[in-house]
Design a protein around this motif. Structure first.
Motif: not given
Length: 222
Positions: A54-65
């Motif tokens: 609700d705050h316009g923040v994207k959540v990213g994720v590391p893959i194969g980390f």
């Protein structure tokens, strides 16, 4: 310049020991300081997304980390699961073993399949510049362009080195102006961030984002 730096900072909390309480505080800091994108481990994507959506923040994720040695099938499954949980940016680690073995078709296929699974979401490929020769860095960049990813990213910060001005300049010279370059690993203060931008970085990943925008120095390396 400070507004420009703030806009392209990816605030990260990827410590293996991070607790839910740590992530909760991290999300509160994100909202307070106005960061636009955060990165957390797959386990915390849903938890962080609930607090930030609700705050316009994207959540990213590391893959194969953080080693990159998972099979393509596993990386694709991890990507799909993360997206299902609310991730909107994907940072995958390149298959370093395949790259070192000159199995370039394998490297390309690995990236292509994650890009395909991302279905239009921003996808970045981490190459761990500190572990590569200059020739391998150039080759990796060319493969990433061909595979259709959106960014090349310098490092995780967990495997022996991070972003350098020289590496950022090299990556930018290879990928041209149409691909993003993300500097990550060892960006600890505001001047570091400015230097990376001037070298060609269009995104900066750091756990020291608060220190950077406050003019302090972070001791974190990732």
């Amino acid at each position: 310049m400070q507004k420009k730096v703030l806009k392209i900072l990816d605030y990260t909390l990827l410590k293996p020991t991070a607790s839910k309480e740590d992530i909760k505080t991290f999300c509160e800091e994100t909202i307070e300081h106005g960061f636009k994108t955060v990165f957390v481990h797959p386990y915390y994507v849903s938890f962080a997304n609930e607090r930030l959506k609700d705050h316009g923040v994207k959540v990213g994720v590391p893959i194969g980390f953080s080693l990159g040695g998972a099979t393509t099938k596993v990386k694709v499954a991890e990507t799909l699961d993360a997206i299902n949980n609310g991730a909107t940016e994907i940072d995958m680690l390149i298959n370093l073993g395949a790259l070192k073995s000159k199995e370039f078709d394998v490297v390309k296929y690995d990236i292509e399949e994650v890009v395909k699974a991302s279905n239009g979401l921003t996808t970045k490929v981490i190459i761990e510049t500190a572990l590569l020769t200059e020739e391998e860095k150039i080759t990796a960049c060319k493969i990433i362009v061909e595979a259709g990813a959106d960014f090349v990213k310098t490092a995780t910060g967990f495997n022996g080195g991070g972003a350098t001005i020289e590496d950022v300049k090299l990556l930018r010279s290879v990928v041209g102006e149409n691909l993003g370059v993300k500097a990550a690993g060892g960006v600890r203060n505001f001047q570091d961030a400015v230097n990376m931008i001037e070298a060609g970085a269009t995104r900066i990943g750091t756990s020291g984002a608060i220190a950077i925008i406050s003019g302090k120095k972070s001791e974190e390396t990732y």
